[in-house]
Design a protein around this motif. Structure first.
Motif, PDB file in Angstrom:
ATOM      1  N   VAL A  12      39.716  48.776  31.681  1.00 39.69           N
ATOM      2  CA  VAL A  12      38.909  49.841  31.442  1.00 39.69           C
ATOM      3  C   VAL A  12      40.924  50.695  32.056  1.00 39.69           C
ATOM      4  CG1 VAL A  12      37.926  52.335  32.734  1.00 39.69           C
ATOM      5  CG2 VAL A  12      36.494  49.964  32.929  1.00 39.69           C
ATOM      6  N   PHE A  13      40.743  51.972  30.958  1.00 36.79           N
ATOM      7  CA  PHE A  13      42.085  52.577  31.290  1.00 36.79           C
ATOM      8  C   PHE A  13      41.933  54.049  31.610  1.00 36.79           C
ATOM      9  CE2 PHE A  13      43.053  49.802  27.832  1.00 36.79           C
ATOM     10  CZ  PHE A  13      43.906  49.391  27.779  1.00 36.79           C
ATOM     11  N   GLU A  14      43.020  54.626  32.169  1.00 39.91           N
ATOM     12  CA  GLU A  14      42.810  56.436  33.028  1.00 39.91           C
ATOM     13  C   GLU A  14      42.007  56.543  32.069  1.00 39.91           C
ATOM     14  OE1 GLU A  14      46.698  57.745  34.111  1.00 39.91           O
ATOM     15  OE2 GLU A  14      47.430  55.825  34.731  1.00 39.91           O
ATOM     16  N   ASP A  15      42.492  56.595  30.118  1.00 42.09           N
ATOM     17  CA  ASP A  15      41.471  57.829  30.211  1.00 42.09           C
ATOM     18  C   ASP A  15      40.358  57.413  29.518  1.00 42.09           C
ATOM     19  OD1 ASP A  15      41.688  55.722  28.356  1.00 42.09           O
ATOM     20  OD2 ASP A  15      42.436  56.731  26.332  1.00 42.09           O
ATOM     21  N   GLY A  16      39.206  56.552  30.297  1.00 40.22           N
ATOM     22  CA  GLY A  16      38.654  56.151  29.540  1.00 40.22           C
ATOM     23  C   GLY A  16      37.975  55.134  28.631  1.00 40.22           C
ATOM     24  N   THR A  17      39.187  54.590  27.853  1.00 42.51           N
ATOM     25  CA  THR A  17      38.914  53.865  26.884  1.00 42.51           C
ATOM     26  C   THR A  17      38.610  52.454  27.459  1.00 42.51           C
ATOM     27  OG1 THR A  17      41.100  53.998  26.682  1.00 42.51           O
ATOM     28  CG2 THR A  17      39.491  55.145  24.912  1.00 42.51           C
ATOM     29  N   LYS A  18      37.998  51.405  26.755  1.00 41.33           N
ATOM     30  CA  LYS A  18      37.878  50.427  27.038  1.00 41.33           C
ATOM     31  C   LYS A  18      38.367  48.898  26.153  1.00 41.33           C
ATOM     32  CE  LYS A  18      33.762  51.708  30.009  1.00 41.33           C
ATOM     33  NZ  LYS A  18      32.586  51.103  29.914  1.00 41.33           N
ATOM     34  N   GLU A  19      38.802  47.786  26.551  1.00 42.76           N
ATOM     35  CA  GLU A  19      39.127  46.890  26.052  1.00 42.76           C
ATOM     36  C   GLU A  19      38.389  45.188  26.772  1.00 42.76           C
ATOM     37  OE1 GLU A  19      42.975  45.055  24.039  1.00 42.76           O
ATOM     38  OE2 GLU A  19      43.413  46.976  25.746  1.00 42.76           O
ATOM     39  N   ASN A  20      38.249  45.029  25.406  1.00 36.35           N
ATOM     40  CA  ASN A  20      37.140  43.504  25.998  1.00 36.35           C
ATOM     41  C   ASN A  20      38.682  42.221  26.108  1.00 36.35           C
ATOM     42  OD1 ASN A  20      35.042  44.272  26.782  1.00 36.35           O
ATOM     43  ND2 ASN A  20      34.417  44.272  25.007  1.00 36.35           N
ATOM     44  N   ILE A  21      38.916  41.377  26.649  1.00 33.37           N
ATOM     45  CA  ILE A  21      40.260  40.907  26.852  1.00 33.37           C
ATOM     46  C   ILE A  21      39.770  39.481  28.037  1.00 33.37           C
ATOM     47  CG2 ILE A  21      41.980  42.469  26.901  1.00 33.37           C
ATOM     48  CD1 ILE A  21      42.401  42.277  29.539  1.00 33.37           C
ATOM     49  N   ASP A  22      40.161  38.605  27.756  1.00 35.44           N
ATOM     50  CA  ASP A  22      39.898  37.493  28.007  1.00 35.44           C
ATOM     51  C   ASP A  22      41.768  37.627  29.401  1.00 35.44           C
ATOM     52  OD1 ASP A  22      38.340  36.249  26.456  1.00 35.44           O
ATOM     53  OD2 ASP A  22      39.234  35.295  25.275  1.00 35.44           O
ATOM     54  N   ARG A  23      41.375  37.216  30.143  1.00 33.58           N
ATOM     55  CA  ARG A  23      42.194  36.902  31.764  1.00 33.58           C
ATOM     56  C   ARG A  23      42.217  35.511  32.035  1.00 33.58           C
ATOM     57  NH1 ARG A  23      46.228  38.798  34.549  1.00 33.58           N
ATOM     58  NH2 ARG A  23      45.858  39.293  36.394  1.00 33.58           N
ATOM     59  N   LYS A  24      43.300  35.289  32.322  1.00 33.36           N
ATOM     60  CA  LYS A  24      43.477  33.939  33.144  1.00 33.36           C
ATOM     61  C   LYS A  24      43.416  33.832  34.038  1.00 33.36           C
ATOM     62  CE  LYS A  24      45.681  31.951  29.588  1.00 33.36           C
ATOM     63  NZ  LYS A  24      46.723  30.551  29.195  1.00 33.36           N
ATOM     64  N   ILE A  25      42.653  33.430  35.208  1.00 29.43           N
ATOM     65  CA  ILE A  25      42.455  33.329  36.894  1.00 29.43           C
ATOM     66  C   ILE A  25      42.858  32.028  36.996  1.00 29.43           C
ATOM     67  CG2 ILE A  25      40.410  35.521  36.675  1.00 29.43           C
ATOM     68  CD1 ILE A  25      38.266  33.516  37.560  1.00 29.43           C
ATOM     69  N   LEU A  26      42.619  32.207  38.840  1.00 32.30           N
ATOM     70  CA  LEU A  26      42.942  30.729  38.789  1.00 32.30           C
ATOM     71  C   LEU A  26      42.050  30.154  39.869  1.00 32.30           C
ATOM     72  CD1 LEU A  26      44.985  29.159  40.379  1.00 32.30           C
ATOM     73  CD2 LEU A  26      45.105  30.255  42.827  1.00 32.30           C
ATOM     74  N   LYS A  27      42.156  28.995  39.294  1.00 32.67           N
ATOM     75  CA  LYS A  27      39.870  28.016  39.677  1.00 32.67           C
ATOM     76  C   LYS A  27      40.689  27.552  41.116  1.00 32.67           C
ATOM     77  CE  LYS A  27      37.700  24.244  37.800  1.00 32.67           C
ATOM     78  NZ  LYS A  27      37.008  23.518  37.275  1.00 32.67           N
ATOM     79  N   GLU A  28      39.517  27.985  42.801  1.00 32.29           N
ATOM     80  CA  GLU A  28      39.858  27.058  43.449  1.00 32.29           C
ATOM     81  C   GLU A  28      39.137  25.400  43.717  1.00 32.29           C
ATOM     82  OE1 GLU A  28      37.621  29.862  46.626  1.00 32.29           O
ATOM     83  OE2 GLU A  28      39.163  31.493  45.888  1.00 32.29           O
ATOM     84  N   TYR A  29      39.498  24.893  44.335  1.00 38.11           N
ATOM     85  CA  TYR A  29      39.361  23.627  44.870  1.00 38.11           C
ATOM     86  C   TYR A  29      39.139  23.251  45.881  1.00 38.11           C
ATOM     87  CZ  TYR A  29      40.033  18.815  42.904  1.00 38.11           C
ATOM     88  OH  TYR A  29      39.386  17.174  43.024  1.00 38.11           O
ATOM     89  N   THR A  30      38.037  22.598  46.212  1.00 39.13           N
ATOM     90  CA  THR A  30      37.516  22.359  47.702  1.00 39.13           C
ATOM     91  C   THR A  30      38.220  20.854  47.863  1.00 39.13           C
ATOM     92  OG1 THR A  30      36.031  24.333  47.785  1.00 39.13           O
ATOM     93  CG2 THR A  30      36.063  22.292  49.545  1.00 39.13           C
ATOM     94  N   VAL A  31      38.585  20.631  49.391  1.00 38.95           N
ATOM     95  CA  VAL A  31      39.212  18.992  50.096  1.00 38.95           C
ATOM     96  C   VAL A  31      38.375  18.858  51.003  1.00 38.95           C
ATOM     97  CG1 VAL A  31      41.259  17.973  51.121  1.00 38.95           C
ATOM     98  CG2 VAL A  31      41.513  19.065  48.301  1.00 38.95           C
ATOM     99  N   HIS A  32      37.723  18.143  51.265  1.00 42.54           N
ATOM    100  CA  HIS A  32      36.981  17.787  52.389  1.00 42.54           C
ATOM    101  C   HIS A  32      38.020  16.413  53.037  1.00 42.54           C
ATOM    102  CE1 HIS A  32      33.428  19.879  51.087  1.00 42.54           C
ATOM    103  NE2 HIS A  32      32.796  18.799  49.869  1.00 42.54           N
ATOM    104  N   LEU A  33      38.521  17.346  54.128  1.00 46.29           N
ATOM    105  CA  LEU A  33      39.500  16.473  54.890  1.00 46.29           C
ATOM    106  C   LEU A  33      38.690  15.093  55.576  1.00 46.29           C
ATOM    107  CD1 LEU A  33      41.857  15.102  54.993  1.00 46.29           C
ATOM    108  CD2 LEU A  33      42.741  17.140  56.286  1.00 46.29           C
ATOM    109  N   ILE A  34      38.532  13.953  55.735  1.00 51.30           N
ATOM    110  CA  ILE A  34      38.163  13.400  56.776  1.00 51.30           C
ATOM    111  C   ILE A  34      38.571  12.505  57.376  1.00 51.30           C
ATOM    112  CG2 ILE A  34      36.186  10.907  56.536  1.00 51.30           C
ATOM    113  CD1 ILE A  34      35.454  12.841  53.872  1.00 51.30           C
ATOM    114  N   CYS A  35      39.081  12.674  58.593  1.00 53.73           N
ATOM    115  CA  CYS A  35      40.489  11.733  59.003  1.00 53.73           C
ATOM    116  C   CYS A  35      38.827  10.527  60.008  1.00 53.73           C
ATOM    117  CB  CYS A  35      41.084  12.735  59.890  1.00 53.73           C
ATOM    118  SG  CYS A  35      41.968  11.398  61.283  1.00 53.73           S
ATOM    119  N   ASN A  36      39.533   9.450  60.371  1.00 58.49           N
ATOM    120  CA  ASN A  36      39.000   8.001  61.029  1.00 58.49           C
ATOM    121  C   ASN A  36      37.912   8.818  60.746  1.00 58.49           C
ATOM    122  OD1 ASN A  36      41.594   7.001  61.285  1.00 58.49           O
ATOM    123  ND2 ASN A  36      41.956   8.023  63.592  1.00 58.49           N
TER     124      ASN A  36
END
Length: 164
Positions: A12-36
């Motif tokens: 959304v731009f300051e003048d109210g116009t809109k544009e549909n785009i693709d945005r690259k985002i970071l994918k979260e990953y989960t590590v379950h740490l098991i020690c001994n």
């Protein structure tokens, strides 16, 4: 298993116009740490340099004093979004040999690392969503990594130093 997702967004731009785009985002990953055999921690991170991350975190949490305390690190992917990391450690009789000495660093080394940060790493260049950490000897970079959080990136670098 990539670290970058492309999602549709409406800009959304300051003048109210809109544009549909693709945005690259970071994918979260989960590590379950098991020690001994004991589940000790879940880490939200990228899926890069997991062994280094786990070893660095165990060192930061004072569960190991050096890499020789680690008997094994087994990374078991659960699905595209998470892994279980099983670590077996032994109690070390080694003394903490960390030094509080500050190394003599020349300005060329500092400029070299600053330029690395300016160039960015792959995921950061795509998403602007990661923190980077570099290890250098003189002006030569020996390890570079990036992650969702600064402390994960630093843990990965510390883990790398312990492993090599």
């Amino acid at each position: 298993m990539g670290n970058v997702l492309s999602v549709p967004v409406t800009k959304v731009f300051e003048d109210g116009t809109k544009e549909n785009i693709d945005r690259k985002i970071l994918k979260e990953y989960t590590v379950h740490l098991i020690c001994n055999g004991e589940s000790i921690l879940d880490i939200d991170c990228t899926n890069l340099d997991l062994k280094e991350l786990v070893v660095g975190r165990l060192f930061a949490d004072k569960k190991i004093q050096n890499y020789s305390d680690v008997d094994s690190v087994d990374i078991n992917e659960i699905n595209d979004n998470e892994s279980a990391v099983n670590v077996l450690i032994t109690t070390s009789n080694a003394k903490d040999e960390t030094s509080n000495k500050i190394p003599n660093i020349n300005h060329e080394s500092v400029i070299s690392i600053i330029n690395k940060f300016s160039d960015g790493l792959e995921i950061h260049n795509e998403t602007k969503s990661t923190h980077s950490c570099y290890l250098a000897v003189g002006t030569k970079t020996v390890f570079e990594t990036e992650d969702i959080s600064r402390h994960n990136a630093v843990d990965k670098a510390v883990g790398y130093m312990l492993i090599i």
